[in-house]
Every structure is written in C-alpha cells, then in structure tokens.
Scaffold this motif. Structure first.
Motif, PDB file in Angstrom:
ATOM      1  N   ARG A   1       7.309 -14.663  -6.605  1.00 35.15           N
ATOM      2  CA  ARG A   1       7.634 -16.017  -6.161  1.00 35.15           C
ATOM      3  C   ARG A   1       7.928 -15.935  -4.666  1.00 35.15           C
ATOM      4  O   ARG A   1       8.946 -15.372  -4.264  1.00 35.15           O
ATOM      5  N   GLY A   2       7.017 -16.501  -3.886  1.00 29.14           N
ATOM      6  CA  GLY A   2       7.116 -16.324  -2.435  1.00 29.14           C
ATOM      7  C   GLY A   2       6.778 -14.887  -2.099  1.00 29.14           C
ATOM      8  O   GLY A   2       5.674 -14.413  -2.351  1.00 29.14           O
TER       9      GLY A   2
ATOM     10  N   ASP B   1       2.841 -22.401  10.179  1.00 28.35           N
ATOM     11  CA  ASP B   1       3.036 -22.791   8.783  1.00 28.35           C
ATOM     12  C   ASP B   1       4.442 -22.372   8.361  1.00 28.35           C
ATOM     13  O   ASP B   1       4.713 -21.179   8.197  1.00 28.35           O
ATOM     14  N   PRO B   2       5.365 -23.306   8.172  1.00 30.40           N
ATOM     15  CA  PRO B   2       6.758 -22.927   7.865  1.00 30.40           C
ATOM     16  C   PRO B   2       6.930 -22.309   6.491  1.00 30.40           C
ATOM     17  O   PRO B   2       7.996 -21.771   6.196  1.00 30.40           O
ATOM     18  N   ASN B   3       5.885 -22.391   5.653  1.00 30.06           N
ATOM     19  CA  ASN B   3       5.961 -21.814   4.315  1.00 30.06           C
ATOM     20  C   ASN B   3       5.330 -20.424   4.243  1.00 30.06           C
ATOM     21  O   ASN B   3       5.402 -19.771   3.200  1.00 30.06           O
TER      22      ASN B   3
ATOM     23  N   LEU C   1       4.864 -16.629   4.348  1.00 32.59           N
ATOM     24  CA  LEU C   1       5.761 -15.482   4.192  1.00 32.59           C
ATOM     25  C   LEU C   1       4.990 -14.190   4.388  1.00 32.59           C
ATOM     26  O   LEU C   1       3.869 -14.059   3.894  1.00 32.59           O
TER      27      LEU C   1
ATOM     28  N   ALA D   1      10.448 -21.189  10.255  1.00 31.20           N
ATOM     29  CA  ALA D   1      10.035 -21.105   8.856  1.00 31.20           C
ATOM     30  C   ALA D   1      11.224 -21.400   7.961  1.00 31.20           C
ATOM     31  O   ALA D   1      12.383 -21.215   8.341  1.00 31.20           O
ATOM     32  N   HIS D   2      10.930 -21.855   6.744  1.00 30.74           N
ATOM     33  CA  HIS D   2      11.988 -22.249   5.819  1.00 30.74           C
ATOM     34  C   HIS D   2      12.882 -21.083   5.422  1.00 30.74           C
ATOM     35  O   HIS D   2      14.065 -21.296   5.112  1.00 30.74           O
ATOM     36  N   ASP D   3      12.349 -19.857   5.423  1.00 28.19           N
ATOM     37  CA  ASP D   3      13.202 -18.742   4.999  1.00 28.19           C
ATOM     38  C   ASP D   3      14.277 -18.408   6.029  1.00 28.19           C
ATOM     39  O   ASP D   3      15.149 -17.564   5.770  1.00 28.19           O
TER      40      ASP D   3
ATOM     41  N   THR E   1      16.204 -20.919   7.199  1.00 33.97           N
ATOM     42  CA  THR E   1      17.106 -22.073   7.128  1.00 33.97           C
ATOM     43  C   THR E   1      18.582 -21.660   7.139  1.00 33.97           C
ATOM     44  O   THR E   1      19.394 -22.294   7.836  1.00 33.97           O
TER      45      THR E   1
ATOM     46  N   HIS F   1       8.538 -29.603  11.961  1.00 41.96           N
ATOM     47  CA  HIS F   1       7.728 -29.937  10.800  1.00 41.96           C
ATOM     48  C   HIS F   1       8.351 -31.106  10.057  1.00 41.96           C
ATOM     49  O   HIS F   1       9.560 -31.372  10.194  1.00 41.96           O
TER      50      HIS F   1
ATOM     51  N   ALA G   1      10.922 -31.378   4.191  1.00 47.25           N
ATOM     52  CA  ALA G   1      10.317 -31.033   2.903  1.00 47.25           C
ATOM     53  C   ALA G   1      10.574 -32.152   1.902  1.00 47.25           C
ATOM     54  O   ALA G   1      11.635 -32.776   1.898  1.00 47.25           O
TER      55      ALA G   1
END
Length: 813
Positions: free
Chosen positions: A501-502, A554-556, A558, A699-701, A703, A810, A813
């Motif tokens: 997952r991710g 791309d903030p998603n 990984l 990127a979201h990770d 946050t 961005h 979400a």
C-alpha cells in the motif's frame, strides 16, 4: 665511517623474516668497503611484531583483568572465572601461596651495558665479527635476559591464552608474580611451553629488552611518559608502516578458498555459509582454519585495544598505521623527531583523534603535508583517489608555536607554494571536541574557516552542559551488514502474503517500512531516486533512476526502496538467562529509544568526499527505516527550518569540506560543524520557514512535517525555477549570517567546480553563483547581519511572485 653508522646507529623491526634479511643485505651493500667484512647487524635489525609487546610500566602493574575477555574459541564462563580469580589475586584475596611482594621489578641496565660492549667492539676482521655474533648469542641466553623476556612474554600471553579448562594453567596475577620471583621455576612446564608457543605465534617484541642500549628501564618507574616507563629513545624514527585493519576480513579470507562464501550477497548469507562448513566433513578443515585465523586476529585486536599499550590509538576498528604512529611517538627521545608516511586519516579520523589532539595540544606537531595520489606519488598500486600525508612530530622535550601544513598536493613541485604555517590554537578552534586537523587547501581557506568559527558555534560542544542548543540526539538506525537478516525484498514479502500500500507492506495489522538509502535523498528532496525501474547498468554503478520533474510534481508519487524493514519487534528465537524472549528491535523501538515523537526524520549522507558536487547532503523524509549510510539527527529545540536550511547551505558545505579527508561524514565531524545556534536564527525564522516549507513539502507523505511547521494546506507544486531562486535566497542569507565578505562568497562558490560545470553546460554561465551574488548584494543593501533580520516586504523583496511560501499548490485532496 658509514659502516659504523650502519652497525651502531640504525635499528629496524619487521614481522616478515624475509624483509629482515633483505634489510640487512641492503645495509651491507650501502656500507660495503673493500677489504672489510660485512658488519654484525643481528642486534639491531630484528624479526618480531613491533606492535605486540610489554613495557616496563605495564609489567609493573601486573596482569590486568581485561586480559581475560573471551574471544573466538574461549569458554565465556571460564573466562569470567579467570578474570574474577585475577582480580582477587591482585587484591591479595585469592593467593594459594605466600608471596612476599606484589610488584614486579624491571631494570635492563645490565642488559644495556652488555649489549653496548658487543655492538661497539672492534669489527675490522671477520673473526672479530664472528666474535660479536657469538657474544650476542651468549647475551641472549644469559639468565638476566631469559628471565626478563619470559616475564614480558607471559604478560602478553595472558591476553591471547586459550581460556578453556583443558588449557594449561593460565598466567593470572599470582602466576605472574611467581615468574617474576623465580623465573622458569615459578610456573608448571605446560604453562611455560604455552608461553613459548604463543611467543612464536604472535612474535612478541619488547622494545626495552630487544634494544636496551636505546631504552633504559629504571626501576623507579620514571620514564619518557607514563605509559612506557623507560628513558632514552631513538633520535629519529622513519617509516612507511602498513595500512591494514586488524579485524579478519571474511571476504578476503575466502576469496582464494571458497568463492561461494566470498561472493555471498550479504554478511548474513556469508555467515550462514560459514556455519555450514563445520557440518560438512569434507570441509571441516577449512572451517577450523578460518576459526584459527579469526582467533589470532581477535587475539591481536584484544591485546591492542585492552592492554593499555596504545591508550591513544588502540580503539575502534584498529588499523596498524595508527598503532605504528603511536609506537613511533613513544619510542623517540625527548629531543628526537619521527616522520612517517600515513593515510591522511591519522589527523582527521575519530579513532585517531586522541592521538593527533595530543600532538597538537602539546606543541609537538612539526609538519603535516597532505597529498593526493592522482599522480601516483605514493604508488601506482594504490588507488589514485587515496590521500596520504607526511607527518613529522617532535619528542616531548620540544614545543613549537607554529606547524607547517600543505593540503591536497598532487605534484611534488607544487609543494613549496602550498605550504603555510598555522598555530595549534587555530586547529583547536575549528575542532574543539577532537583536536583533529582541518584539511585546508590553502591559507585563504584556513582564514575564512577560522573566521567563521570565531562567529558561529559548533553544533555540539562535548563536555559542556550548554553545548547542545538544538537538543539533538543522533543515531544509525540499521546497519547494512549487521542487520541484514531483518531486510526483505518485495519478492520475499509478496511470497509471504504481504500487500503493498503506497510504498509500505502490510499484513495482519503489521507494517514493513521502506529503507530509505542515502542515494534516494538530497537537499530539500526526499524523492531524488527510486529503485523502481533501476537498470542492470545502474545497479552495477550503484546509481538509481532519478525522478523526472513530472514525477516530482506528482504529490502522490512514492519512491521505492531496495529493502523493507519491520516496524515491529521480531523474536530472535532465543531467551536470556532468565528465560525471557529476546527480540530484534524494529523501526519504532529504535526511534522511540531516542525519545523522538516526530513523524519525520532528518538525516545526512555518510558516504561523501570533499571533491563531490556537494559534500553535506541532508534531507527531511518520512518516519521510515534508514540504514547506517543515512545517519540521523533529531532536534528537540529551536526552529527546525533554520537548522535544515543551514545544513543545506553552500557556506556550511564549504566548512564541511575543510573537515573531510576520506569518504565518510561521521558523528564526530558533524558535532564540530559551525552551525548557527537557535538564538542566532530566531530573528530570521519568518524569512526561512516559508522557504523551507515550499522547498520540502512537495508530496503528501511530508504532510506531518508541514503541520509541524504550522502549515495546513496541500503540498506545493514542483517548480524548478522557483526552487532555484528560493535556494539562492537562503544561501545568500547564510553567507551574511556567517559574516562572509562578498569576494569570499565568490571564492567559496568557485570551490564547487562540479556545480559550476553543470551550470555552464545547461545555462552557459555559472548561474547558481550569479543568483546567490545578486541576492547577496540586495541583502547587503538592506544591512542584513546577525543583528539586523530580514523581513519580507520590508527590507527585502523576493523577485518571485507570489513570494516564497505562497507558491502554487496542488488541489486539496
């Protein structure tokens, strides 16, 4: 006459008997005179291990308890029993016999007198030389020499004795005293035989007995220093000692014996294959040979680290060059000098720091001339990237106010113009914790760097209760070799039923976290490289595919690692002495041990060089796993954005380059970097934090990091033009904070040739420097200094619109 100089003034020791004989031949040829016989050299050119031997001071103290530490092949329980027995005998509680003395007498005066008569006898004819040889053999067989050597051999043998009940009775303190009193009559025959066997195996060499005409060992205990306990010493010691690790290298040992073991994919796999050897009758002899080699190596290391023979260099992963240097330093007379060819690490490494600091603080350092082997000045058999030095230092009876230095010299004809003098106080200013040597390339580098240290404190000043203003703790989370049994590949995890997952694998409520290696990270970028899509050519070169600007935007997106590591603790299958299960610590346990609650980590690359594009490469990244190539610092005080931007600045990188003589950036170097304090940076926090936020939060990770900086919005867009200008603004600010003049800013930026070359290839100009200087000038016009903060929109206006920290983001979400 030359033949008299050779016969009476030149001494040498070597572990290789052939080298000893070749040295004699060379000396004979040098001093050859028609009609004269070849001189007698056996008393001064000898076969032995110059590093393993006793000294008068150590003998007088008796057998230390540390001698009985278990090594390969020993029974740990029996070893502890022997240590306890020795301790009790030293305190007078465990003696079985009445011994009316508790100290050892050491006096080689008679031996010195006898040897001088032999060496200085006339040797003009062959019969006279043969008479010298016969007299020397008699001297070696004399009761005085035999007893003294037996006692010194017994002291050394105690450290490498096989500590099992079946072995002969070991040399504990009581036995040692009986040998001192009664000689060979003081120990059982089996014990004497074992001492002799170990003497031959390890080639013990006791300088005060082998060369008593040089080293006087008065029984009053006074000596050149508190370690050797002798007077006298050589007037001059010269050498190019071997640069070898004492620790047995498994890959090297099996390279010619078993290629499968030598080429195992990691240390854990190699150890499994070695263990399988002893189960195979056809290969058991190879296992026995390996165990013996391992024991001998551990025995040597055990002696060198715990015997107190090398108080300044006998530490860590011992290297012979450091031990030879300390030996040379202690073997010279009060007014003598020693000069050695050594790795530059003698002055820059953590394990040798106490030794070099001692040379500096006592004023004994005379010169340190550093070379690069690019032109093979050292040898064509040595890699061209190796750095070496010519180290010259004086005996304890001399003191110099200044020492001469030269750094990064490639050609001998360049040496005169690169030499400069510097007082020891400047070394201690730049490296106050260790006293190790900065590797300045020029006097200008030295002046700029020492100026910085007069204005900016070190990151951590040891032994100072106020010396850690950032409240930092440090750690190496996982070791690539020692912890490799915990690492799992994607194929292994998926075969075991884990789901991705991710970039995290999950199963039954547990997680396997990605291992972020240093090559995956860079300044303000936790997504520099990924193992996903790595080609075979890249794998062979040790490089990773770099993210494209589109992937960065791309903030998603990984990055994918090579290995995953358990977040949770794993059972080892073993129990402790109380029957309690023993666990391998997972990621969370290791981080929590440091008291760190943040959901992000701050780390830097251990592997680096002063000649790389950048040297201090640090990054903030998610709370995942990190290997020992990604070392961590965890701040509990101060504005973390200020610390991150300071560590990422060119001026700090310039300082780092004055510290790096090899390929590692370890904790002791980081501690001594000139890093602005939280108090110094507090007034710039409103300028720095928005810029660090926009650079880092892409990127979201990331946050959790953004939330800790007070931002509750979505990630920023990846805009390379904006990023270049924001970084130039931060770099210009830190040049001002560090008090660097404009022409020195220009000079410092020119010391980054790879940055310059890449800019010129891409833009046709050195754009990074131009951007920094343009911002630096506008900041100078605003009067920025440590006392005058920058305030966006008041005394400084960025060329970016919208300003830093307000750039495009961005969509939520």
């Amino acid at each position: 006459a030359l033949h008299e100089v050779v016969a009476r003034c030149i001494y040498g020791v070597d572990l290789n008997p052939m080298a000893v004989e070749l040295a004699k031949v060379s000396l004979w040829l040098e001093a050859l005179e028609p009609g004269r016989p070849l001189g007698f050299l056996d008393a001064h050119v000898k076969h032995g291990n110059a590093l393993i031997g006793a000294t008068p001071a150590l003998l007088r103290k008796g057998i230390p308890d540390e001698a009985f530490k278990a090594i390969t092949g020993d029974d740990p329980k029996y070893a502890r029993f022997l240590a306890k027995t020795n301790r009790e005998e030293r305190s007078g509680q465990g003696s079985l016999f009445d011994i009316d003395f508790d100290t050892v007498s050491v006096d080689n005066t008679a031996l010195a007198r006898g040897l001088r008569r032999i060496v200085h006898a006339e040797a003009d004819t062959l019969s006279q030389v043969r008479a010298q040889e016969a007299a020397y053999q008699g001297w070696q067989q004399s009761k005085d020499y035999v007893r003294n050597r037996l006692l010194a051999d017994a002291w050394c043998a105690a450290f490498v004795w096989r500590k099992i009940q079946e072995a002969p009775r070991p040399v504990t303190h009581e036995m040692f005293l009986r040998l001192a009193q009664a000689g060979e009559d003081g120990a059982p025959e089996a014990t004497l035989e074992e001492i002799g066997r170990l003497r031959e195996q390890y080639r013990f060499f006791h300088w005060h007995l082998e060369f008593p005409d040089v080293f006087a060992a008065p029984d009053d205990g006074r000596g050149v220093d508190g370690t050797t306990g002798w007077k006298g010493g050589f007037d001059c010691v010269l050498g190019n000692p071997p640069w070898e690790r004492i620790k047995l290298q498994e890959q090297e040992f099996f390279a010619q014996r078993d290629t499968e073991i030598a080429t195992a994919k990691n240390a854990a796999a190699r150890k499994r294959l070695i263990e399988e050897l002893k189960k195979d009758p056809d290969r058991a002899e190879l296992y026995r040979e390996f165990e013996e080699a391992k024991r001998k190596s551990e025995g040597e290391s055990h002696f060198l680290r715990l015997s107190a023979r090398y108080p300044l260099t006998g530490r860590g992963d011992v290297n012979t060059y450091a031990l030879f240097t300390e030996t040379a330093s202690r073997n010279i007379s009060g007014r003598g000098f020693f000069g050695l060819v050594l790795p530059t690490g003698i002055a820059t490494d953590a394990t040798t720091a106490p030794f070099f600091s001692d040379l500096v603080s006592t004023g004994r350092l005379s010169s340190f001339l550093d070379f690069e082997n690019e032109a093979f000045l050292l040898s064509r058999d040595v890699d061209h990237r190796v750095r070496f030095c010519l180290l010259t230092a004086a005996g304890p009876g001399r003191r110099a106010d200044r020492a001469e230095f030269a750094f990064s010299t490639r050609y001998m004809e360049d040496l005169p113009k690169r030499r400069f003098a510097m007082p020891p106080e400047e070394i201690l200013l730049v490296n106050p914790n260790t006293g190790t040597l900065p590797v300045f390339r020029s006097r200008r580098d030295a002046e700029i760097t020492t100026g910085i240290y007069k204005r900016v404190p070190v990151l951590v000043r040891e032994n100072d209760p106020e010396g850690n203003p950032w409240g930092l703790s440090f750690m190496a989370m996982f070791h690539m070799a020692n912890d490799s049994h915990l690492f799992r590949t994607a194929e292994q995890l998926e075969a075991e039923g884990w789901e991705l997952r991710g970039n995290i694998y999950e199963r039954d409520g547990k997680r396997m976290l990605p291992l972020y290696e240093a090559k995956m990270l860079h300044h303000f970028d936790h997504r520099l490289g990924t193992y996903e899509g790595q080609t075979e050519a890249q794998a062979n070169m040790g490089t990773l595919p770099r993210l494209t600007p589109e992937q960065h935007d791309d903030p998603n997106f990984l990055v994918m690692p090579r290995y995953w590591v358990p977040e949770f603790d794993m059972p080892t299958g073993k129990k402790d002495g109380k029957g309690k299960e023993i666990y391998y610590a997972g990621v969370e346990s290791r981080i929590s041990q440091k008291g760190w609650q943040g959901q992000w980590l701050l780390g830097w690359r251990d592997i680096c060089r002063s000649t790389d594009e950048r040297t201090m490469i640090n990054s903030v990244f998610p709370r995942v796993a990190a290997p020992d190539g990604t070392l961590l610092m965890l701040p509990r005080r101060g504005g973390v954005s200020g610390l991150i931007s300071c560590l990422s600045s060119f001026v700090l990188d310039f300082v780092v380059r004055q510290k790096i003589g090899g390929t590692h950036l370890k904790f002791f170097t980081i501690f001594q970097l000139a890093v602005a304090s939280p108090d110094q940076l507090l007034k710039f926090e409103k300028f720095i934090t928005p810029r660090v936020l926009e650079l880092t939060y892409t990127a979201h990770d990331m946050t959790p990091f953004a939330r800790d900086l007070g931002d509750d919005g979505p990630p920023f867009r990846w805009d390379e033009e904006r990023r270049a200008i924001i970084r130039a603004e931060l770099d210009a600010l830190f040049f001002h904070i560090y008090g660097i003049k404009r022409d020195d800013v220009d000079y410092i930026m020119e010391t980054f040739p790879i940055v310059k070359r890449k800019d010129e290839e891409k833009y046709g100009i050195y754009r990074t420097k131009d951007l920094i200087l343009e911002v630096y000038d506008r900041m100078a016009d605003a009067g920025v200094s440590l006392d005058t903060p920058l305030i966006d929109g008041e005394n400084f206006t960025s060329t970016l619109a919208p300003p830093p920290g307000h750039g495009p983001r961005h969509d939520p979400a």
